[in-house]
Scaffold this motif. Structure first.
Motif, PDB file in Angstrom:
ATOM      1  N   GLY A  24      37.931  50.242  34.890  1.00  0.00           N
ATOM      2  CA  GLY A  24      39.078  51.129  34.944  1.00  0.00           C
ATOM      3  C   GLY A  24      39.677  51.231  36.327  1.00  0.00           C
ATOM      4  O   GLY A  24      39.092  50.819  37.330  1.00  0.00           O
ATOM      5  N   GLY A  25      40.857  51.831  36.388  1.00  0.00           N
ATOM      6  CA  GLY A  25      41.561  52.003  37.645  1.00  0.00           C
ATOM      7  C   GLY A  25      42.954  51.425  37.571  1.00  0.00           C
ATOM      8  O   GLY A  25      43.298  50.685  36.640  1.00  0.00           O
ATOM      9  N   PHE A  26      43.772  51.763  38.570  1.00  0.00           N
ATOM     10  CA  PHE A  26      45.169  51.342  38.589  1.00  0.00           C
ATOM     11  C   PHE A  26      45.522  50.579  39.856  1.00  0.00           C
ATOM     12  O   PHE A  26      46.699  50.459  40.202  1.00  0.00           O
ATOM     13  CB  PHE A  26      46.075  52.565  38.440  1.00  0.00           C
ATOM     14  CG  PHE A  26      45.751  53.385  37.220  1.00  0.00           C
ATOM     15  CD1 PHE A  26      45.780  52.829  35.955  1.00  0.00           C
ATOM     16  CD2 PHE A  26      45.377  54.714  37.340  1.00  0.00           C
ATOM     17  CE1 PHE A  26      45.477  53.575  34.826  1.00  0.00           C
ATOM     18  CE2 PHE A  26      45.063  55.473  36.225  1.00  0.00           C
ATOM     19  CZ  PHE A  26      45.114  54.900  34.961  1.00  0.00           C
ATOM     20  N   SER A  27      44.539  50.079  40.589  1.00  0.00           N
ATOM     21  CA  SER A  27      44.808  49.267  41.772  1.00  0.00           C
ATOM     22  C   SER A  27      45.497  47.975  41.377  1.00  0.00           C
ATOM     23  O   SER A  27      45.109  47.326  40.402  1.00  0.00           O
ATOM     24  CB  SER A  27      43.502  48.931  42.502  1.00  0.00           C
ATOM     25  OG  SER A  27      42.895  50.081  43.011  1.00  0.00           O
ATOM     26  N   SER A  28      46.501  47.586  42.153  1.00  0.00           N
ATOM     27  CA  SER A  28      47.115  46.292  41.957  1.00  0.00           C
ATOM     28  C   SER A  28      46.269  45.222  42.654  1.00  0.00           C
ATOM     29  O   SER A  28      45.158  45.492  43.112  1.00  0.00           O
ATOM     30  CB  SER A  28      48.549  46.310  42.487  1.00  0.00           C
ATOM     31  OG  SER A  28      49.204  45.089  42.191  1.00  0.00           O
ATOM     32  N   ILE A  29      46.826  44.032  42.770  1.00  0.00           N
ATOM     33  CA  ILE A  29      46.080  42.861  43.250  1.00  0.00           C
ATOM     34  C   ILE A  29      46.710  42.355  44.539  1.00  0.00           C
ATOM     35  O   ILE A  29      47.937  42.361  44.686  1.00  0.00           O
ATOM     36  CB  ILE A  29      46.108  41.738  42.182  1.00  0.00           C
ATOM     37  CG1 ILE A  29      45.429  42.206  40.888  1.00  0.00           C
ATOM     38  CG2 ILE A  29      45.466  40.463  42.698  1.00  0.00           C
ATOM     39  CD1 ILE A  29      46.397  42.625  39.819  1.00  0.00           C
ATOM     40  N   VAL A  30      45.869  41.898  45.483  1.00  0.00           N
ATOM     41  CA  VAL A  30      46.356  41.202  46.672  1.00  0.00           C
ATOM     42  C   VAL A  30      45.762  39.803  46.688  1.00  0.00           C
ATOM     43  O   VAL A  30      44.670  39.569  46.155  1.00  0.00           O
ATOM     44  CB  VAL A  30      46.022  41.966  47.974  1.00  0.00           C
ATOM     45  CG1 VAL A  30      46.842  43.227  48.078  1.00  0.00           C
ATOM     46  CG2 VAL A  30      44.541  42.283  48.074  1.00  0.00           C
ATOM     47  N   VAL A  31      46.506  38.878  47.304  1.00  0.00           N
ATOM     48  CA  VAL A  31      46.149  37.463  47.240  1.00  0.00           C
ATOM     49  C   VAL A  31      46.259  36.834  48.620  1.00  0.00           C
ATOM     50  O   VAL A  31      47.263  37.008  49.310  1.00  0.00           O
ATOM     51  CB  VAL A  31      47.077  36.703  46.264  1.00  0.00           C
ATOM     52  CG1 VAL A  31      46.560  35.277  46.036  1.00  0.00           C
ATOM     53  CG2 VAL A  31      47.243  37.452  44.949  1.00  0.00           C
ATOM     54  N   ALA A  32      45.234  36.075  49.024  1.00  0.00           N
ATOM     55  CA  ALA A  32      45.242  35.284  50.258  1.00  0.00           C
ATOM     56  C   ALA A  32      44.000  34.410  50.257  1.00  0.00           C
ATOM     57  O   ALA A  32      43.048  34.684  49.526  1.00  0.00           O
ATOM     58  CB  ALA A  32      45.273  36.178  51.498  1.00  0.00           C
ATOM     59  N   GLU A  33      44.006  33.356  51.070  1.00  0.00           N
ATOM     60  CA  GLU A  33      42.823  32.499  51.245  1.00  0.00           C
ATOM     61  C   GLU A  33      42.339  31.889  49.935  1.00  0.00           C
ATOM     62  O   GLU A  33      41.182  31.509  49.799  1.00  0.00           O
ATOM     63  CB  GLU A  33      41.653  33.290  51.853  1.00  0.00           C
ATOM     64  CG  GLU A  33      41.948  34.007  53.140  1.00  0.00           C
ATOM     65  CD  GLU A  33      40.769  34.868  53.596  1.00  0.00           C
ATOM     66  OE1 GLU A  33      39.766  34.995  52.863  1.00  0.00           O
ATOM     67  OE2 GLU A  33      40.859  35.437  54.699  1.00  0.00           O
ATOM     68  N   GLY A  34      43.206  31.779  48.932  1.00  0.00           N
ATOM     69  CA  GLY A  34      42.771  31.265  47.639  1.00  0.00           C
ATOM     70  C   GLY A  34      41.911  32.245  46.868  1.00  0.00           C
ATOM     71  O   GLY A  34      41.251  31.868  45.895  1.00  0.00           O
TER      72      GLY A  34
END
Length: 466
Positions: free
Chosen positions: A109-119
């Protein structure tokens, strides 16, 4: 007894309550005039922040270089914190070329979005009685690590468990804020905790959970500005907004006396001044990044202190929007008597963002309007605030933009692709059955992969042009 890490791999427990927000009072719509009144723009005396020793900050240009690398989405609402991707070459005709799901993995659960880097990708989720920071391989979905962050959080309305804010990535580090104020700096590759503080303890601000006017926990995502991490504990004694050193977690300055909001801070350049723009529960503040000195403040909000959408800077003006009868406003910044002042260009009730931030493309504003009743999707003219069109086909959603299109994720878990067209609502495709209620986390996009989540799973969708 298996460790929390093993348990997290074995099973996932999800807390999703079918509910509607119950509020016994009907919001009184604010009476909004064409221009700002004296009460909305109180006289501001710059300064008055509570400051410790100032830590030198990096040059903004050096910081921006890293955040704009190809194939990254490094913070809430992307590299520019406006929900717009710089990438090109995407599949943007889903009616003709239906995107495929590359992988899907279970998530708590939770509402955190996603971050992307370094593959890699990172987000936060709850499992059993704890909240975790979790890392996956961006290409395969393989879980690489999970780090115990804090005891799980359940808001006072008992709507849902888990983290609300989104991690922020910079130079191999993750900065993660949990709902009860725990702030962690982690090594992005290994998940090892570099330092940990609680923003209520270091700022002296009172925790808000027991207050009837504050409902859902710390939701604003950390902002990295030079050597500082900007946060909002919401203290009433010149400690509403704070900056901590990103390498140590030590308090650098504190300022303001507003209750916390749920929207995230941004940084802009205007009138030859770099400014932190912070949405609080009762206002929008502008602060100097190095010391936290107050540049200007406008009163903005509603009886619930519920400002959830993030302000948007668009070349020469700011756009803000809130629900529960508040409305929206576009205002410019100008220098008068050697002080920066916000000047209203227009304001109205035509667009009221509840928790999703609007998108500004080519002089037009796109976003969901409404809160407890029917939610419509709208397009407004940025110059005058005039409604261009209204559609009921989307409803309550979060959104991001890529090229000349907007990707909406409805709270029921449907993806809708819309052309950013000010003359009419033009739908370019729809994907159903991917997620389920409540899909409240904003999508993220990097390297032509779209990442979405709900309270049960995380999905990666291929958006390469065919």
């Amino acid at each position: 007894m298996p460790s929390p890490e093993i348990l997290f791999n074995w099973m996932y427990v999800f807390s999703s309550h079918a509910f509607q927000i119950r509020i016994t009072c009907i919001c009184l719509a604010l009476i909004i005039n064409p221009g700002l009144v004296i009460g909305q723009l109180p006289k501001v005396t710059p300064g008055g922040s509570k400051s410790n020793t100032i830590i030198p900050t990096e040059e903004p240009e050096e910081k921006a270089t890293q955040s704009q690398q190809k194939g990254t989405w490094t913070s809430f609402l992307g590299n520019h914190r406006n929900g717009i991707s710089d990438e090109t070459g995407h599949n943007l005709n889903w009616n003709q070329h239906r995107p495929t799901v590359l992988w899907r993995v279970p998530l708590g659960g939770g509402f955190s979005s996603i971050v992307v880097a370094e593959g890699r990708i990172w987000t936060m989720a709850t499992h059993l009685n704890n909240d975790y920071v979790v890392c996956f391989d961006a290409h395969t979905g393989k879980k690489l690590w999970s780090t115990l962050a804090a005891p799980t959080y359940l808001d006072r309305q008992r709507q849902a468990r888990g983290p609300r804010s989104t991690p922020t990535y910079q130079a191999g580090k993750l900065y993660c804020l949990l709902p009860a104020g725990d702030l962690l700096c982690l090594d992005s590759a290994s998940g090892k905790v570099t330092w940990r503080v609680n923003i209520f303890q270091i700022s002296g601000a009172q925790r808000q959970e027991q207050k009837t006017i504050y409902y859902w926990g710390m939701s604003a995502s950390p902002l990295i500005e030079g050597d500082l991490v900007i946060l909002q504990p919401g203290g009433s004694k010149n400690n509403s907004v704070i900056a901590v050193n990103k390498n140590t977690g030590k308090l650098v300055w504190a300022a303001g006396s507003d209750s916390p909001g749920y929207g995230s801070p941004i940084v802009i350049e205007a009138e030859d001044q770099r400014q932190l723009i912070v949405p609080t529960g009762q206002s929008v503040l502008s602060l100097t990044p190095d010391k936290g000195d107050l540049l200007w403040r406008i009163v903005w909000g509603n009886k619930y202190n519920c400002n959830c959408a993030t302000p948007i800077w668009n070349e020469d003006s700011l756009f803000i929007s809130s629900a529960y009868g508040t409305g929206c406003m576009r205002f410019a910044l100008t220098t008068q008597n050697e002080q920066i002042r916000p000047i209203s260009r227009w304001k109205n009730l035509a667009l009221q963002n509840q928790f999703a931030t609007s998108i500004i493309k080519d002089g037009y504003i796109y976003g969901p309007h409404g809160d407890l009743a029917t939610v419509t999707y709208r397009c407004l003219d940025m110059q005058r605030g005039k409604v261009q069109w209204i559609s009921r086909r989307v409803g309550k959603c979060t959104q991001i933009a890529v090229q000349d299109h907007i990707i909406c994720l409805t709270e029921q878990g449907t993806l809708i692709l819309i052309e950013a067209n000010p003359t009419e609502y033009r739908e370019k495709g729809k994907l159903t059955g991917l997620l389920s209620f409540k899909a409240w986390a904003h999508p993220a996009i990097a390297d032509k992969r779209l990442y979405i989540r709900d309270e049960k799973r995380l999905i990666c969708i291929d958006l390469k042009q065919k």
